[in-house]
Motif scaffolding. Sequence first.
Motif, PDB file in Angstrom:
ATOM      1  N   GLY A  43       0.801  -1.213   0.000  1.00  0.00           N
ATOM      2  CA  GLY A  43       0.000   0.000   0.000  1.00  0.00           C
ATOM      3  C   GLY A  43       0.836   1.267   0.000  1.00  0.00           C
ATOM      4  O   GLY A  43       0.320   2.350  -0.297  1.00  0.00           O
ATOM      5  N   GLN A  44       2.124   1.137   0.326  1.00  0.00           N
ATOM      6  CA  GLN A  44       2.964   2.325   0.377  1.00  0.00           C
ATOM      7  C   GLN A  44       3.349   2.824  -1.016  1.00  0.00           C
ATOM      8  O   GLN A  44       3.110   2.156  -2.022  1.00  0.00           O
ATOM      9  N   VAL A  45       3.953   4.006  -1.039  1.00  0.00           N
ATOM     10  CA  VAL A  45       4.282   4.692  -2.286  1.00  0.00           C
ATOM     11  C   VAL A  45       5.779   4.963  -2.354  1.00  0.00           C
ATOM     12  O   VAL A  45       6.499   4.859  -1.357  1.00  0.00           O
ATOM     13  N   VAL A  46       6.228   5.348  -3.554  1.00  0.00           N
ATOM     14  CA  VAL A  46       7.568   5.888  -3.751  1.00  0.00           C
ATOM     15  C   VAL A  46       7.468   7.148  -4.606  1.00  0.00           C
ATOM     16  O   VAL A  46       6.549   7.286  -5.406  1.00  0.00           O
ATOM     17  N   LYS A  47       8.424   8.045  -4.402  1.00  0.00           N
ATOM     18  CA  LYS A  47       8.563   9.191  -5.300  1.00  0.00           C
ATOM     19  C   LYS A  47       9.529   8.804  -6.406  1.00  0.00           C
ATOM     20  O   LYS A  47      10.558   8.168  -6.157  1.00  0.00           O
ATOM     21  N   ILE A  48       9.219   9.214  -7.624  1.00  0.00           N
ATOM     22  CA  ILE A  48      10.050   8.874  -8.782  1.00  0.00           C
ATOM     23  C   ILE A  48      10.306  10.127  -9.612  1.00  0.00           C
ATOM     24  O   ILE A  48       9.423  10.967  -9.803  1.00  0.00           O
ATOM     25  N   SER A  60       2.068   4.503  -6.266  1.00  0.00           N
ATOM     26  CA  SER A  60       1.905   3.343  -5.401  1.00  0.00           C
ATOM     27  C   SER A  60       2.736   2.185  -5.928  1.00  0.00           C
ATOM     28  O   SER A  60       2.849   1.968  -7.136  1.00  0.00           O
ATOM     29  N   ILE A  61       3.307   1.430  -5.014  1.00  0.00           N
ATOM     30  CA  ILE A  61       4.012   0.211  -5.398  1.00  0.00           C
ATOM     31  C   ILE A  61       2.994  -0.829  -5.840  1.00  0.00           C
ATOM     32  O   ILE A  61       1.935  -0.980  -5.238  1.00  0.00           O
ATOM     33  N   CYS A  62       3.333  -1.542  -6.907  1.00  0.00           N
ATOM     34  CA  CYS A  62       2.411  -2.504  -7.515  1.00  0.00           C
ATOM     35  C   CYS A  62       3.021  -3.904  -7.523  1.00  0.00           C
ATOM     36  O   CYS A  62       2.866  -4.650  -8.489  1.00  0.00           O
ATOM     37  N   SER A  63       3.699  -4.277  -6.461  1.00  0.00           N
ATOM     38  CA  SER A  63       4.329  -5.595  -6.381  1.00  0.00           C
ATOM     39  C   SER A  63       4.265  -6.090  -4.948  1.00  0.00           C
ATOM     40  O   SER A  63       4.074  -5.302  -4.012  1.00  0.00           O
ATOM     41  N   GLY A  64       4.413  -7.406  -4.777  1.00  0.00           N
ATOM     42  CA  GLY A  64       4.386  -7.980  -3.452  1.00  0.00           C
ATOM     43  C   GLY A  64       5.619  -7.597  -2.653  1.00  0.00           C
ATOM     44  O   GLY A  64       6.690  -7.321  -3.212  1.00  0.00           O
ATOM     45  N   ASN A  65       5.483  -7.593  -1.335  1.00  0.00           N
ATOM     46  CA  ASN A  65       6.588  -7.118  -0.499  1.00  0.00           C
ATOM     47  C   ASN A  65       7.699  -8.149  -0.323  1.00  0.00           C
ATOM     48  O   ASN A  65       8.671  -7.886   0.382  1.00  0.00           O
ATOM     49  N   HIS A  66       7.570  -9.315  -0.974  1.00  0.00           N
ATOM     50  CA  HIS A  66       8.653 -10.300  -0.944  1.00  0.00           C
ATOM     51  C   HIS A  66       9.293 -10.487  -2.326  1.00  0.00           C
ATOM     52  O   HIS A  66      10.185 -11.314  -2.487  1.00  0.00           O
ATOM     53  N   GLU A  67       8.834  -9.720  -3.307  1.00  0.00           N
ATOM     54  CA  GLU A  67       9.372  -9.861  -4.656  1.00  0.00           C
ATOM     55  C   GLU A  67      10.753  -9.209  -4.765  1.00  0.00           C
ATOM     56  O   GLU A  67      11.109  -8.308  -4.006  1.00  0.00           O
ATOM     57  N   GLU A  68      11.497  -9.662  -5.753  1.00  0.00           N
ATOM     58  CA  GLU A  68      12.856  -9.160  -5.941  1.00  0.00           C
ATOM     59  C   GLU A  68      12.862  -7.722  -6.431  1.00  0.00           C
ATOM     60  O   GLU A  68      13.765  -6.947  -6.099  1.00  0.00           O
ATOM     61  N   ASN A  69      11.847  -7.347  -7.218  1.00  0.00           N
ATOM     62  CA  ASN A  69      11.789  -6.005  -7.787  1.00  0.00           C
ATOM     63  C   ASN A  69      10.602  -5.224  -7.235  1.00  0.00           C
ATOM     64  O   ASN A  69       9.586  -5.805  -6.826  1.00  0.00           O
TER      65      ASN A  69
END
Length: 226
Positions: A43-48, A60-69
């Motif tokens: 649910g968290q975000v990043v600035k890009i 918003s991050i669009c990947s699982g929190n255990h993924e490599e990327n």
Amino acid sequence: MPKAEEYQKKDIQLYQQTITDNEEISPGVFIISFKRNYDFIPGQVVKIAIDNTQPPRIYSICSGNHEENIRILFNIKEDGYLTPLLAAMIPGDEILASKPYGGFIGTDQPTYWIATGTGIAPFYSMFQSGLSENKILIHGARHLNQFYFEDELDWAMGENYVRCCSTEQSCDIFPGRVTDYLKSISDLSQNHHYFLCGKALMVVEVRDLLIEKGIPYENIIAEIYF
């Protein structure tokens, strides 16, 4: 709703990241990836940003929190500066990105996830992180090709995955907007949480509708896409 200053803080540092993949998943809609160097909560975000000449944008991050990327879902804003440049990037190109932050946090509690367009991103991150139990996902779009990740979500969530399309029709898809679908439900639980993610107009309309249906304001948590 989250406070705007939580996301617009100017003291968040950006770090150089190398693009590992860039895929167009629908016309004008891309998923860009870079190596996950930090833990995050779904649910968290990043600035890009591309460089230091223009202010960064929040995604918003669009990947699982255990993924490599870390993966970011975005659509091209024709009048924008950043998204056309991001769409043209190839693996090996570099961007600037912050560490993950923000308070739109996935939980184990029974929740309605309500999204429009690319607002599906944080909920897909929660889904990929194993938080889909006791969740109902309602996704609204104008066109049938805008239900991103629908095959995977439909297979895993079944009847708890609802698609609402406002301009086209197909079997198993509600004909209308998200608000139309919610109006058709007479028994929305007051004990559930309601997470909203999408453009400001949708968030405001859905919030007001939920309050009219007796949902406590404190149970409505929103993330607005600009």
